[in-house]
Design a protein around this motif. Structure first.
Motif, short mmCIF file in Angstrom:
data_model
loop_
_atom_site.label_atom_id
_atom_site.label_comp_id
_atom_site.label_asym_id
_atom_site.label_seq_id
_atom_site.Cartn_x
_atom_site.Cartn_y
_atom_site.Cartn_z
N TYR A 1 2.90 -5.08 8.81
CA TYR A 1 2.98 -3.96 9.73
C TYR A 1 1.99 -4.19 10.87
O TYR A 1 0.92 -4.76 10.66
CB TYR A 1 2.63 -2.65 9.03
N HIS B 1 -2.96 1.09 5.81
CA HIS B 1 -1.58 1.57 5.89
C HIS B 1 -0.93 1.26 4.56
O HIS B 1 -0.95 0.11 4.11
CB HIS B 1 -0.83 0.89 7.03
N GLN B 2 -0.42 2.28 3.91
CA GLN B 2 0.20 2.15 2.60
C GLN B 2 -0.73 1.44 1.62
O GLN B 2 -0.31 0.59 0.83
CB GLN B 2 1.54 1.43 2.70
N TYR C 1 -1.36 -5.19 9.26
CA TYR C 1 -1.52 -4.82 7.85
C TYR C 1 -0.66 -5.78 7.02
O TYR C 1 0.56 -5.64 6.99
CB TYR C 1 -1.07 -3.39 7.60
N ASN D 1 -6.52 6.25 12.81
CA ASN D 1 -5.76 6.16 11.57
C ASN D 1 -4.68 7.21 11.51
O ASN D 1 -3.56 6.95 11.07
CB ASN D 1 -6.69 6.32 10.37
N ASP E 1 0.26 -2.36 14.67
CA ASP E 1 0.09 -1.19 15.51
C ASP E 1 -0.84 -1.56 16.67
O ASP E 1 -1.69 -2.43 16.55
CB ASP E 1 -0.51 -0.03 14.72
#
Length: 188
Positions: free
Chosen positions: A36, A58-59, A164, A18, A38
């Protein structure tokens, strides 16, 4: 003592993933979905990768193993991260154990439609074992679709691609209204 080390190692890996993650957005302006993405390199069995991805945020948005529903999305990941980074990374596709053959019964962990596929040549194939999980495989690359897919044994360990999603505007609005009402109620 060994089990304590295992637990500590697992916690460190989760929080390190994370902390070091730098998700990249596929914007609507670029033809995307505003989600998003990753790439996480720590190797996990598919079920563990799915669990870890769901516990990443994320956010303020929870992640999940990536679900690729269009050639454009597949190409975005290829263009953004490259074939080396995506090679042998878990995706959010899985096959029902009741499927009648290697190509049947596939679906996304999110319940999205399984309309698009980018199987590599000769895939899916259930090579020697029942291969019921989806991964990228860089040996299958085309300029028109990017890195191809392979069915893999869920008991192998690979890194994974986390996605995300962006909350729907209506959901964000309802959340804001609910939060405001709750704060007002607490003040009274």
């Amino acid at each position: 003592m060994a089990s304590i080390r295992l637990v500590i190692t697992f916690i460190v890996l989760v929080f390190t993933s994370n902390a070091l993650a730098a998700p990249v957005q596929w914007t609507v302006a670029d033809g995307g979905n505003d989600h998003y993405y990753d790439v996480i390199n720590e190797p996990y069995f598919w079920i563990a990768a799915a669990s870890v991805a769901m516990n990443q945020t994320h956010q303020g948005v929870d992640g999940h193993l990536a679900t690729i529903t269009s050639v454009e999305e597949n190409l975005f990941l290829y263009d953004t991260f490259g074939s080396d980074a995506l090679d042998h990374k878990w995706l959010g596709g899985r096959q029902l154990s009741t499927a009648s053959g290697p190509e049947d019964g596939w679906g996304w962990i999110t319940g999205e439609q399984w309309d698009y596929t980018n199987w590599g040549t000769g895939q899916p194939d259930d090579n020697l074992v029942s291969e019921e999980r989806l991964q990228f495989d860089a040996q299958y690359i085309t300029a028109s679709e990017g890195v191809g897919w392979n069915d893999a044994d869920k008991d192998l360990q690979f890194g994974y691609v986390v996605e995300y999603p962006v909350p729907e505007p209506a959901s964000v609005t309802l959340l804001a209204i609910g939060s405001t009402l709750l704060l007002r109620r607490r003040r009274v």
